[in-house]
Write a protein that holds these residues in place. Structure first.
Motif, PDB file in Angstrom:
ATOM      1  N   GLN A  90       9.319  79.733  50.298  1.00  0.00           N
ATOM      2  CA  GLN A  90       8.984  77.996  50.559  1.00  0.00           C
ATOM      3  C   GLN A  90      10.074  77.961  51.679  1.00  0.00           C
ATOM      4  N   THR A 131       8.013  74.417  53.685  1.00  0.00           N
ATOM      5  CA  THR A 131       8.271  73.138  53.248  1.00  0.00           C
ATOM      6  C   THR A 131       9.296  73.018  53.731  1.00  0.00           C
ATOM      7  N   TYR A 133      18.268  72.813  52.079  1.00  0.00           N
ATOM      8  CA  TYR A 133      17.877  73.791  51.793  1.00  0.00           C
ATOM      9  C   TYR A 133      18.993  75.081  53.117  1.00  0.00           C
ATOM     10  N   VAL A 154      16.357  70.006  47.990  1.00  0.00           N
ATOM     11  CA  VAL A 154      14.813  70.837  47.554  1.00  0.00           C
ATOM     12  C   VAL A 154      14.525  71.245  46.228  1.00  0.00           C
ATOM     13  N   LYS A 164      11.320  68.108  45.371  1.00  0.00           N
ATOM     14  CA  LYS A 164      10.635  68.265  46.381  1.00  0.00           C
ATOM     15  C   LYS A 164       8.882  69.059  46.062  1.00  0.00           C
ATOM     16  N   TRP A 165      10.372  70.792  45.729  1.00  0.00           N
ATOM     17  CA  TRP A 165       9.440  71.687  45.351  1.00  0.00           C
ATOM     18  C   TRP A 165       8.757  71.566  44.143  1.00  0.00           C
ATOM     19  N   ASN A 188       7.590  67.146  43.765  1.00  0.00           N
ATOM     20  CA  ASN A 188       6.873  67.109  45.692  1.00  0.00           C
ATOM     21  C   ASN A 188       6.941  65.362  45.740  1.00  0.00           C
TER      22      ASN A 188
END
Length: 203
Positions: free
Chosen positions: A64, A67, A78, A144, A147-148, A151
């Motif tokens: 990832q 991203t 991150y 994180v 978001k992953w 989204n």
């Protein structure tokens, strides 16, 4: 029965008692060593589980990587999360090295006790820093993975995610307190007691 015969019988009886005492002490020492090895094995099994989890997370974070450049908060979260995972791997290395170096069959119980004390101090420091950093760790991981997985930028919905960060931090602190006591410190205390008893038998 003559006096010499009685004396010989008594000496044989006394010798048998001494041999039985030595055998009993050896059996007790073996039991104490086995109990200590079982305690170490319990800790190591947990450490191996942590190693597997960290390895999977490292792989996910590597996949990832592209991203994270959407915004500064995502990038910071991150690298904070990644730093925590790497620190966990480094701690695993040192804890594993200490635990596997413990030799309960060695005649130098004092050396084993010193290594065990070093391990206890390391775990105590790990617990302290984990307690201190837990809110940051929870927030970074939540940012994180939100978001992953969904989204969603957490900063767009602070009223939703701030309570989750607080609840997650409190839950983590309680879980860690219980985990460290049951898994680490209770086992360390039991091993120390076993070492003291083994030393008493040898002295």
């Amino acid at each position: 029965m003559e006096l010499d015969e009685m004396k010989n019988l008594w000496q044989q009886y006394d010798k048998a008692l001494q041999q039985n005492k030595i055998l009993n002490e050896q059996l007790v020492q073996m039991m104490l060593k086995d109990k200590s090895k079982n305690a170490i094995r319990n800790i190591l099994n947990f450490e191996y589980t942590g190693l597997i989890v960290c390895s999977i997370l490292i792989l996910v974070f590597a996949l990832q990587f592209t991203t994270i450049f959407g915004n500064t908060l995502m990038m910071a979260s991150y690298f904070i999360s990644l730093l925590f995972i790497i620190a966990s791997l480094v701690l695993f290395y040192y804890k594993h090295k200490m635990l596997t170096s413990l030799n309960f069959s060695s005649s130098k119980v004092s050396d084993t006790a010193r290594t065990l004390e070093r391990f206890r101090l390391l775990v105590s420091k790990e617990r302290l820093w984990t307690f201190i950093c837990s809110p940051v760790i929870i927030a970074a991981l939540l940012i994180v993975f939100t978001k992953w997985v969904r989204n969603i930028d957490i900063m767009d919905m602070p009223d939703v995610f701030l309570p989750r960060i607080i609840i997650g931090s409190v839950a983590l602190l309680i879980s860690l307190a219980v985990l460290y006591r049951l898994l680490y410190f209770n086992n360390i205390k039991a091993i120390k007691q076993n070492l003291e008893e083994i030393e008493q038998f040898r002295s």
